[in-house]
Design a protein around this motif. Structure first.
Motif, PDB file in Angstrom:
ATOM      1  N   GLY A 225      77.219  69.012  60.340  1.00  0.00           N
ATOM      2  CA  GLY A 225      76.986  70.032  58.707  1.00  0.00           C
ATOM      3  C   GLY A 225      76.641  69.346  57.440  1.00  0.00           C
TER       4      GLY A 225
ATOM      5  N   ALA B  41      75.050  69.419  53.901  1.00  0.00           N
ATOM      6  CA  ALA B  41      74.754  70.267  52.732  1.00  0.00           C
ATOM      7  C   ALA B  41      74.327  68.996  51.826  1.00  0.00           C
ATOM      8  CB  ALA B  41      76.456  70.986  51.637  1.00  0.00           C
TER       9      ALA B  41
ATOM     10  N   GLU C  18      79.658  72.305  52.513  1.00  0.00           N
ATOM     11  CA  GLU C  18      78.910  72.898  51.323  1.00  0.00           C
ATOM     12  C   GLU C  18      80.418  73.094  50.273  1.00  0.00           C
ATOM     13  OE1 GLU C  18      76.475  74.644  50.534  1.00  0.00           O
ATOM     14  OE2 GLU C  18      75.249  74.466  52.143  1.00  0.00           O
TER      15      GLU C  18
ATOM     16  N   ARG D  72      80.275  75.954  62.549  1.00  0.00           N
ATOM     17  CA  ARG D  72      80.612  76.544  61.074  1.00  0.00           C
ATOM     18  C   ARG D  72      81.459  76.104  60.172  1.00  0.00           C
ATOM     19  NH1 ARG D  72      80.304  82.730  63.061  1.00  0.00           N
ATOM     20  NH2 ARG D  72      78.701  83.650  62.872  1.00  0.00           N
TER      21      ARG D  72
ATOM     22  N   HIS E 189      79.915  73.124  58.690  1.00  0.00           N
ATOM     23  CA  HIS E 189      78.819  73.541  57.385  1.00  0.00           C
ATOM     24  C   HIS E 189      79.897  74.007  56.761  1.00  0.00           C
ATOM     25  CE1 HIS E 189      75.411  75.348  55.538  1.00  0.00           C
ATOM     26  NE2 HIS E 189      75.931  75.896  55.967  1.00  0.00           N
TER      27      HIS E 189
ATOM     28  N   PRO F 187      71.975  71.459  64.846  1.00  0.00           N
ATOM     29  CA  PRO F 187      73.290  71.067  64.324  1.00  0.00           C
ATOM     30  C   PRO F 187      74.240  70.272  65.453  1.00  0.00           C
ATOM     31  CG  PRO F 187      72.279  72.699  65.738  1.00  0.00           C
ATOM     32  CD  PRO F 187      71.458  72.150  65.399  1.00  0.00           C
TER      33      PRO F 187
END
Length: 884
Positions: free
Chosen positions: A644, A646, A436, A429, A432, A632
Motif C-alpha cells: 500500500g 499513499a 491511506e 485493499r 492500501h 501492488p
C-alpha cells in the motif's frame, strides 16, 4: 422521520445469487461432476473396464470431488462476503476516526481561543466602535482555521456581540433553547462543551456542531464563545476521499449516524437522506438493509477514539447495494507476482489452508488410477480370455478418465485461483487503506500545525514582550505553557526576537535556551514572511529543542500591531513531537497486523522516518521506489508482500493549494507468502497424442513423471504400480539416494528419493508423507555386474519417490536420442536418452528424459553421485533443431 425495513445478515450461501464469480465456478464444477457420473457408469459395463479403472477408487474420488466442490464454493462465498464486509468496515472506520481526530483539535482550539485577552476585554466593556476590529480578528482566525463556518461571541445576557458574517450579526435574538444552552455553557467548568443541534443564531437551518466555552476575566465569566464547525464540508471531503476513484468505491454509500441511528450526513442524500433513521445502526455491526426496494450490505463502526476523546457519540456507516457488492473490478491490476501469489499452495490460512492439499490429493488419486489401470491393461493384454474389444474399450475409458482428471484439475485450479484472488484482494485493499488512513491523519495533523503557529503569532502578549525585549518574560512564558498544555502534540514552543534570540520557551527543561541566539535557517525564513497568512516549515531534521529525533519546526512572524506595514518583531516556533505523533498514528493504523507486516512513513528518497513492524524490513524500504514500480505485489528477499503506497496529498489548502510540500508518504507491507522455487515448478507437459502405428519391435511405453522441475520416464514394464506418498521410516545406514523404508500395502520397500541426486534441488528432504507427491513401485531385472540385466532371477523391488505423475506415452524407440555416458567410468548416467514429444518444434515444451536402467539398478547401492540434468541435456535442443 422515515425508518426503512431491514433484515438480519444472511449466511454466505444465501448470498450466492449476488456472486456471479462464485456462480460461474459452481456451474463449471457441476459439469465436471456430471462427467464423473457418466464415467462411473461406463466403468461398470465390463469386468475388464471396471478392473482397469479401479471402480472403487473412481467412486471414492467422485465422492471426494463432490465434497471438496461444495467446500470450495462455501469458501469462495464466505471469503467474498468477508472481503466485502472488511472493505465496508474499513471505509466506515476511516470515516468516523478521521472525523474524531479532526474534532479533537477543535476541543483544543476552543480552550485556547476562549482565553484570548482581546475577546475578554471586549466583553468586559462592550464598545460598538470596537466591534469591527474585533470581528476582523475573528476573520483573521477563521482564515487560518478554515474548518469553521462561523465564530460567535455572546455576552452574559445571551446577546450576540460579534461574529464573522453580517447576516448573523443582524439575526433575531436567540431563542429560549439557545438562551438555555448559552447559560449552561457559561456556568460550566468543563474544558469544552460539544453540542450538535439546531441553533437559531446559526445561519443554517439544519443542526450545527458547536464547540463552546465561557470567556472569563480573573475567573469571572464575561460571556460565551462558540465555534461552528464546517461539518457538512468536512464530512463531504472525508466521504470523497474514502470512496476514491474505484468504480465500486463510488457505489458505496457512506454516512455518519448518531447514537439513535439517525443519519447526520451521507455521501448520497438520495439513497440515504439526512435524518433517516436506521434502527440497526444504534450499535456497531453488520447487516443487510432493505431500502426503497433495494437490498444493501451494511457495516456500522464505533470510533476507536483518540487520546481518550470519543467525539460526539457518532458512528461511521458504509453500505453497498447487494447487486454490485461482489462484482470484481474489470480494471483490477494484474502482475506476474500477483498470479504467483494466487497460485501459491500455502497462501490460504486457517480453515481454507487444507483446500489446496485436498485438491492435490484428489488429483493425485485420479492420476494413480489412470496409471495403474494402464499398467493392468498392459499386463493382461495377451490374456486370451479377454476380448480385444474389451481391451480397447477399457483403454478408451482410461483415456477419458485421464482427460476428465485434467479437466477436474483445471476446474479445481480455476476455483482455487479465484478463492486465492479474493483473499489476496482483501489483503491488498487492507494494505492500501492502512497507508491511506495513516497518511490522511498525518496530513491533517500537519495542517493544524501550520494554522496554530500563525494564530498564536497574533497573541498580544508576544508582541508586547518582543517590543520590550524582555528575555525570560514570565507573562509570555505563561502563555506558551498554557498553549502547550492544551496542545499535547508539541515538544516545545519558542518565542524569539528579530535577532534570533530566544525570549521565552514553554518547557522548563528548555529554559537554558533563553538568551541563546538561534542560527537555524527557519529563523531567517520566518523574519522574511510577507504577511500574517504566511508560515514556514523547517526541513525534517534534528532540533536543539527536541531530543527524540528529527522533527518539523513550524514558524510564523510576530508583527508590530502599531506598524502600518506590520514589521516583524520576531517569531514563534512550534516544535512538533514527531516521534510521539508518528508512532501514535502508526500504532493506531497498524492495529491487527501480523508480526511480518510493516507500516512506515518515509521521505521522498525512501528513507524511513518511523515504522511499526520488523526491523529487517525497514532496511529495504529506501531502495523501494514505489512511484516507479507501481506494483501492488513486490518481492523483498524472496518474500512476497502486498504494497500500500499513499503519498501525502495535503489537506484543504495545506500542501495542496499553497506552495508547501512535505514530500512524505506512507508505505504498508502485508506479508503474503514466500516465493516458490521456480526450479521445482511442474513443467508444462504435453498431453499424450495418438501417433502412427509402431512396429512391435520398436514400440516403447514410457511411464512419465516429474521431479524437481524435470520430466522423466521409465520403461513401463519395470513399474508395478503407483501409490500415494507415505511416511518414510529412517534407516541408520542408508545413504542418498536411499531415504529409508516405507510400507505400501502389505510390503515394505526401500525408498529412493530422486530429489537427493539432482544438483539444482536445494530444498529439505522430508520423510513425512506429502499428499502432492507419489510413490512408484519398481521391479528391475537383476544386474549381472556390468550394468546390464541378465534376464534371470526375480530382480529387486523398491519405491521411487517422485513429484507428480505424467502421461503413459507410446513412442517409437527410434525417436530416442542417446546421451553420452557418464564422465565417471564407475557411475552409470541417470539419463541415457531423450525424446521430443509434440509436433511443434519451436515450442518451449520440456524434453522427456528416459532414466537409465543401469542407473536404477545401481540406485539402491547408495554410491551414486549428484546428477546435473540441465548440463546433460543442455546441447540437445540445438542438435534437435539441426536434425529437424
Amino acid at each position: 422521520m422515515h425508518t426503512p425495513a431491514s433484515n438480519p445478515l444472511l449466511q454466505p450461501e444465501q448470498l450466492l445469487r449476488y456472486m456471479p464469480g462464485v456462480q460461474h465456478q459452481r456451474q463449471e464444477l457441476r459439469l465436471i461432476e456430471a462427467a464423473w457420473d457418466n464415467l462411473s457408469l461406463l466403468s461398470s459395463l465390463s469386468t475388464l473396464s471396471s478392473k482397469a479403472s479401479a471402480g472403487g477408487d473412481l467412486a471414492q474420488a467422485r465422492r471426494d470431488f463432490a465434497a471438496l466442490s461444495e467446500e470450495m464454493m462455501r469458501g469462495l462465498a464466505t471469503e467474498a462476503l468477508k472481503t466485502a464486509l472488511d472493505d465496508l468496515g474499513s471505509r466506515a472506520q476511516v470515516c468516523i476516526d478521521i472525523l474524531v481526530r479532526n474534532l479533537f483539535e477543535r476541543t483544543a482550539d476552543i480552550g485556547f481561543f476562549a482565553t484570548d485577552g482581546a475577546m475578554a476585554d471586549y466583553l468586559a466593556q462592550p464598545d460598538p466602535a470596537l466591534r469591527p476590529a474585533l470581528e476582523s480578528r475573528l476573520r483573521d482566525y477563521a482564515s487560518k482555521y478554515t474548518v469553521y463556518d462561523n465564530i460567535y461571541l455572546f455576552d452574559t445576557q445571551a446577546q450576540l456581540q460579534a461574529c464573522l458574517t453580517a447576516q448573523a450579526a443582524h439575526s433575531l435574538p436567540t431563542s429560549a433553547s439557545d438562551t438555555a444552552f448559552l447559560a449552561e455553557v457559561q456556568a460550566s467548568h468543563a474544558a469544552y462543551t460539544e453540542h450538535y443541534a439546531v441553533h437559531d443564531f446559526c445561519t443554517a437551518a439544519s443542526p450545527s456542531l458547536l464547540y463552546a466555552q465561557p470567556v472569563a476575566v480573573a475567573g469571572h465569566a464575561q460571556g460565551v464563545m462558540c465555534l461552528q464547525f464546517k461539518l457538512a464540508d468536512e464530512a463531504g471531503a472525508i466521504f470523497a476521499q474514502v470512496q476514491g476513484d474505484n468504480p465500486q468505491g463510488q457505489d458505496v454509500v457512506l454516512a455518519l449516524v448518531d447514537a439513535q441511528g439517525a443519519v447526520i450526513h451521507s455521501s448520497d442524500a438520495l439513497q440515504l437522506p439526512l435524518g433517516w433513521r436506521l434502527p440497526q445502526a444504534t450499535a456497531a455491526g453488520t447487516f443487510t438493509l432493505r431500502h426503497l426496494g433495494r437490498k444493501y450490505l451494511t457495516v456500522v463502526r464505533d470510533t476507536l477514539g483518540f487520546q481518550g476523546y470519543a467525539g460526539p457519540g457518532w458512528r461511521g456507516l458504509a453500505m453497498l447495494p447487494l447487486d454490485s457488492a461482489f462484482e470484481s473490478d474489470a480494471d483490477e491490476a494484474r502482475s506476474a507476482l500477483m498470479d504467483e501469489v494466487a497460485a501459491h499452495p500455502d497462501f490460504l490460512a486457517g480453515e481454507l489452508s487444507h483446500i489446496p492439499k485436498r485438491s492435490a490429493a484428489i488429483q493425485s488419486a485420479l492420476e494413480r488410477s489412470v496409471w495403474n489401470g494402464l499398467l493392468e491393461l498392459n499386463r493382461t493384454a495377451t490374456d486370451s480370455s479377454e476380448s480385444a474389444r474389451d481391451t480397447l474399450f477399457a483403454k478408451t475409458l482410461l483415456s477419458e478418465i485421464g482427460a476428465t482428471a485434467q479437466k477436474t484439475a483445471a476446474a479445481f485450479a480455476s476455483a482455487l485461483h479465484d478463492l486465492q484472488k479474493v483473499v489476496m484482494r482483501s489483503v491488498l485493499r487492507d494494505a492500501h487503506s492502512r497507508a491511506e488512513l495513516a497518511m490522511q491523519i498525518l496530513d491533517r495533523n500537519l495542517y493544524e500545525r501550520a494554522n496554530d503557529c500563525r494564530w498564536w503569532a497574533l497573541t498580544p502578549q508576544f508582541a508586547t514582550t518582543l517590543i520590550a525585549g524582555s528575555a525570560g518574560c514570565k507573562s509570555a512564558t505563561a502563555v506558551l505553557e498554557q498553549i502547550n498544555s492544551l496542545y499535547t502534540v508539541y515538544a516545545c514552543l519558542v518565542l524569539f526576537d528579530r535577532q534570533g534570540r530566544v525570549i521565552a520557551v514553554s518547557r522548563p527543561d528548555q529554559a537554558e535556551q533563553v538568551g541563546q541566539v538561534l542560527d537555524e535557517p527557519w529563523v531567517a525564513h520566518t523574519l522574511r514572511q510577507g504577511n500574517g497568512q504566511d508560515y514556514s516549515v523547517s526541513s525534517y531534521g534534528p532540533s536543539r529543542f527536541y531530543a527524540d529525533g528529527p522533527t518539523f519546526v513550524y514558524t510564523a512572524a510576530v508583527r508590530d500591531p502599531q506598524s502600518r506595514q506590520g514589521a516583524a518583531l520576531g517569531g514563534i516556533a512550534i516544535v512538533w513531537d514527531a516521534t510521539g505523533q508518528m508512532q501514535s498514528i502508526l500504532g493506531d493504523c497498524a492495529a491487527g497486523l501480523d508480526a511480518q507486516d510493516l507500516l512506515a512513513f518515509v521521505d521522498a528518497s525512501g528513507q524511513v522516518l518511523h515504522a511499526s513492524g520488523p526491523d529487517g524490513l525497514r532496511q529495504h524500504l529506501p531502495a523501494l521506489r514505489t512511484a516507479q514500480t507501481g506494483q501492488p505485489v513486490i518481492d523483498l528477499q524472496g518474500q512476497l508482500y502486498g504494497l500500500g503506497d499513499a503519498p501525502g496529498r495535503g489537506y484543504r489548502e495545506f500542501g495542496s493549494s499553497d506552495s508547501y510540500r512535505h514530500g512524505l508518504r506512507c508505505l504498508s507491507l502485508r506479508h503474503l507468502c514466500a516465493r516458490q522455487d521456480s526450479r521445482l515448478a511442474t513443467p508444462n507437459l504435453p498431453a499424450a497424442q495418438a501417433g502412427q502405428r509402431t512396429a512391435a519391435e520398436y514400440h516403447l511405453q514410457l511411464a512419465t513423471f516429474t521431479i524437481a522441475g524435470h520430466w522423466l520416464g521409465i520403461d513401463a514394464r519395470h513399474i508395478l504400480k503407483a501409490a500415494p506418498d507415505t511416511t518414510v521410516m529412517s534407516a541408520g545406514s542408508a545413504r542418498p539416494p536411499l531415504l529409508g523404508f516405507t510400507q505400501i500395502g502389505k510390503q515394505v520397500y526401500p525408498v529412493v528419493e530422486l530429489r537427493s541426486v539432482i544438483t539444482d534441488y536445494t530444498g529439505p528432504l522430508s520423510r513425512d508423507a506429502d499428499p502432492t507427491r507419489q510413490m512408484l513401485v519398481l521391479r528391475l531385472p537383476p544386474d549381472n555386474g556390468n550394468g546390464s540385466s541378465s534376464g534371470s532371477g526375480k530382480g529387486r523391488e523398491f519405491a521411487l519417490r517422485v513429484d507428480t505423475l505424467g502421461s503413459m506415452l507410446d513412442i517409437d524407440s527410434r525417436q530416442l536420442q542417446a546421451l553420452h555416458a557418464s564422465a565417471d567410468p564407475g557411475a552409470a548416467p541417470m539419463v541415457d536418452a531423450v525424446v521430443s514429444v509434440g509436433n511443434d518444434a519451436s515450442s518451449k515444451q520440456p524434453l522427456l528424459c528416459r532414466m537409465s536402467l543401469a542407473w536404477l539398478q545401481q540406485c539402491t547401492n547408495g554410491e551414486l553421485v549428484p546428477q546435473d540434468l540441465d548440463a546433460l541435456t543442455a546441447p540437445l535442443p540445438a542438435a534437435r533443431s539441426a536434425r529437424e
